[in-house]
Write an enzyme that holds these catalytic residues in place. Structure first.
Site, mmCIF file in Angstrom:
data_model
loop_
_atom_site.group_PDB
_atom_site.id
_atom_site.type_symbol
_atom_site.label_atom_id
_atom_site.label_comp_id
_atom_site.label_asym_id
_atom_site.label_seq_id
_atom_site.Cartn_x
_atom_site.Cartn_y
_atom_site.Cartn_z
ATOM 1 N N ASP A 1 0.657 -1.132 -0.049
ATOM 2 C CA ASP A 1 0.022 0.156 0.056
ATOM 3 C C ASP A 1 0.983 1.003 -0.077
ATOM 4 O OD1 ASP A 1 -2.512 1.051 -0.009
ATOM 5 O OD2 ASP A 1 -3.435 -0.223 1.398
ATOM 6 N N ASP B 1 -9.756 3.256 -4.368
ATOM 7 C CA ASP B 1 -10.546 2.049 -3.833
ATOM 8 C C ASP B 1 -11.998 1.912 -4.532
ATOM 9 O OD1 ASP B 1 -8.433 1.674 -2.057
ATOM 10 O OD2 ASP B 1 -9.444 1.869 -0.395
#
Length: 666
Positions: A186, A247
């Site tokens: 991430d 996302d």
């Protein structure tokens, strides 16, 4: 480190190119002149024997259902359910722990310390359990000092120091020793710290190689910087998959079409996806609360035609039979997992938001087709064989979801598609003719300087090569002045056995240079020939400025709304190919329109890209005198300040007859 193994060929050129030679013997340290061999031993100019590549990952990831609330029992339960439900047998192999597994503690030597109340026996124990079920194990970290759970806590308090910055190789060795196979990387900490995406992730890739040299294991690298660093320009061969968008679902958010459509659109970067490297539009929402059966099928259709990773995010242990059947439909999964490893591309949009996507499949004359209705009403959508790179001869159509044949049809196929839904098909027809280009140089990684195209657009390129080694070899491909992409060439069995892998490349109209080059640390494959075939539905035109001879260009292949158009050296890239629609739009990337910013009608209004809306500020008239006028304002497309240098921005200005307002569609 290996040096580039030189494999020298003695070639003899006649009216047809005759290539002869032997390949390097598996030892990169040898640099030798190979003897010529009898003409009868010469390989065919272009192999038609395709080789399968690593398909996009399939599995399950914890975040969309459990967020930070994961422990040994949760992961065991989901791993068990993957097997008992039949999902593992259908191909869902990875069990991926997302954020929340680690609370950020390290020992005096910097090694990760986990809470053994949550993970009895430590992380090796859970990896071992996953492996005992015949599955593969994935884990999570951040490229910065902090993970996303520190900045955006969900079901557990913010845990500091959960990133890997300063411990890249150490942590990757740790993950490998624990037995993990996959790591999601991430970028929440990286973003806050202002780290450069490309530099950071390439450093992590190098650390992964170094860790593998110590442990003998290697991790699949999943980059998750949400497309902010334009990873489709540089990530192939460094990462195995990379996120292309934000996302698809936030914490406590209800799944919706808007983000699903956005993530699908932004994942379509076809030149970057090939030979085991994949654009990633994010984890699946199939089976989550708020998702109907029809919407689940639509979601799977979108991700399958895109060749996207399929990481289920639902609770597998409690899912319905209906959800399981949608996730495991074998014909839908076969489209996603096709061994050619390519991405689908948009090939038609005759009516606004009634779209046709085509994906080249393995074999000859095989295509997957998605008819996508983004409107609020049912409508007929037509796919034409010619748009897909097939001839107009009769083709057989099959519905992937119903697993039934629709029949044989000449030229095209039309069917009704419900509102906000898609029909997913496979089509078996006749491959259109292509152009063959043979390597006449002595290099194993040559430049093909005479690759011609009758129009600008996305082309199917089959690369004939040999790799006599036991592992994949790498080389870069670069078309004209576009970005370089690393291509993986799996073993072919011997140095004289020729196979093909495929890429999608963006070519300019006319002559193109396609250059291959060795990759440091990898023996080079022996590249022999190219076969180039048009996908006519992708064709467009370059807008070439009169004084500059440079093309209208969207900087660095970005898709971000409000990016101002500029001029740049013409390269044939997808960011320079515009389609003039029947609605008067100039469309780039298949879904972004050239746009007068904020409906501007005054001199100096920026010319930008924006999602196509049908607005008059996105409609243009190409005039016989070479000018292009915006239909809302009547102002001309103008290279600002009459400049001709790379990077000159485009604006609207009163038409004045000057050359900086003259354009040619080529």
């Amino acid at each position: 480190m290996f040096h580039n193994p030189a494999r020298r060929w003695t070639r003899r050129i006649t009216a047809q190119v005759l290539a002869v030679g032997l390949a390097v013997l598996g030892l990169a340290s040898l640099d030798r002149q190979e003897p010529s061999v009898p003409l009868s031993a010469e390989p065919a100019a272009v192999s038609t024997s395709q080789i399968g590549v690593t398909p996009p990952p399939m599995g399950w990831a914890s975040w969309n259902s459990f967020f930070s609330s994961i422990d040994h029992n949760v992961i065991k339960q989901q791993a068990d359910a993957l097997v008992s439900s039949g999902m593992a047998a259908a191909g869902y192999k990875y069990v991926n722990l997302d954020d929340g597994w680690w609370q950020g503690q390290r020992d005096a030597n910097g090694n990760i310390v986990v809470d053994e109340k949550l993970w009895p026996g430590g992380m090796k124990a859970i990896a071992d359990y996953i492996h005992s079920k015949g599955l593969k194990a994935g884990i999570y970290t951040d490229a910065g000092k902090q993970g996303c759970g520190y900045y955006f806590p969900t079901t557990r308090p913010a845990a500091p120091n959960t990133g890997m910055e300063g411990h890249y190789q150490q942590d990757l060795e740790t993950f490998q020793r624990w037995g993990f196979d996959y790591v999601k990387l991430d970028f929440c900490g990286g973003r806050v710290e202002g780290l450069n995406q490309e530099t950071t992730y390439k450093a992590i890739s190098a650390a992964n190689e170094a860790a593998s040299a110590v442990t003998g294991r290697k991790l699949v690298l999943s980059y998750c910087e949400w497309g902010t660093g334009l990873p489709w320009n540089w990530a192939t061969g460094y990462g195995d998959l990379w996120r292309t968008s934000d996302d698809v679902l936030f914490f406590k958010e209800t799944p919706g079409l808007t983000k699903m459509y956005r993530n699908f659109d932004q994942a379509l970067q076809p030149a970057a996806q090939h030979t085991g490297y994949y654009n990633d539009p994010d984890m699946l929402m199939v089976g989550l609360n708020g998702m109907t059966a029809a919407r689940n099928r639509l979601h799977m259709s979108l991700w399958s035609i895109a060749g996207a990773p399929l990481l289920a995010g639902n609770n597998v242990a409690t899912m319905s039979t209906e959800t399981r059947d949608i996730l495991t439909n074998p014909e839908v999964l076969a489209i996603n997992q096709d061994p050619r490893g390519l991405q689908g591309v948009k090939v038609a949009e005759d009516t606004r938001n009634l779209q046709v996507y085509g994906k080249v499949l393995s074999g000859t004359g095989k295509r997957a087709v998605m008819l996508f209705n983004r409107t609020g009403s049912a409508a007929n959508i037509t796919v034409r064989w010619a748009d897909l790179g097939l001839t107009s001869a009769s083709a057989t159509v099959r519905n992937a979801w119903t697993r039934t044949g629709a029949g044989s049809f000449a030229t095209s196929y039309t069917t009704s598609v419900p509102a906000n839904d898609a029909v997913l098909l496979t089509v078996s027809g006749t491959e259109a003719s292509g152009t063959t280009v043979e390597d006449t140089a002595t290099a194993t990684t040559p430049t093909f300087g005479n690759v011609t195209a009758t129009s600008a657009g996305t082309k199917l390129v089959d690369i004939t090569y040999a790799n006599g080694g036991s592992t994949a070899r790498k080389a870069t491909i670069q078309v004209n002045g576009q970005f370089k992409y690393v291509v993986s060439f799996p073993p072919t069995g011997s140095a004289t056995t020729y196979r093909t892998v495929s890429v999608l490349a963006h070519l300019a109209k006319g002559t193109n240079a396609v250059n291959f080059a060795a990759v440091s640390g990898s023996p080079a494959p022996d590249i022999d020939a190219l076969r180039v075939q048009a996908i006519p539905g992708t064709d467009g035109a370059a807008l070439v400025g009169s004084p500059s001879k440079r093309c209208v260009d969207i900087d660095k292949n970005t898709y971000v709304n409000a990016t101002q158009a500029q001029i740049w050296d013409c390269s044939g890239g997808r960011n320079q190919a515009f389609t003039k629609t029947s609605r008067g739009e100039l469309v780039v990337y298949g879904n972004k329109c050239l746009d007068a910013d904020n409906n501007g009608t005054t001199n100096g209004t920026k010319v930008i890209i924006w999602d196509c809306t049908g607005g008059t500020n996105q409609k243009w008239t190409v005039n016989s005198n070479g000018t292009i006028t915006n239909n809302l304002s009547g102002l001309c497309l103008d290279a600002s300040n009459a400049a001709t240098a790379n990077g000159t921005k485009l604006i609207l200005w009163t038409c004045n007859g000057q050359n900086n307002q003259k354009w040619t569609l080529t």
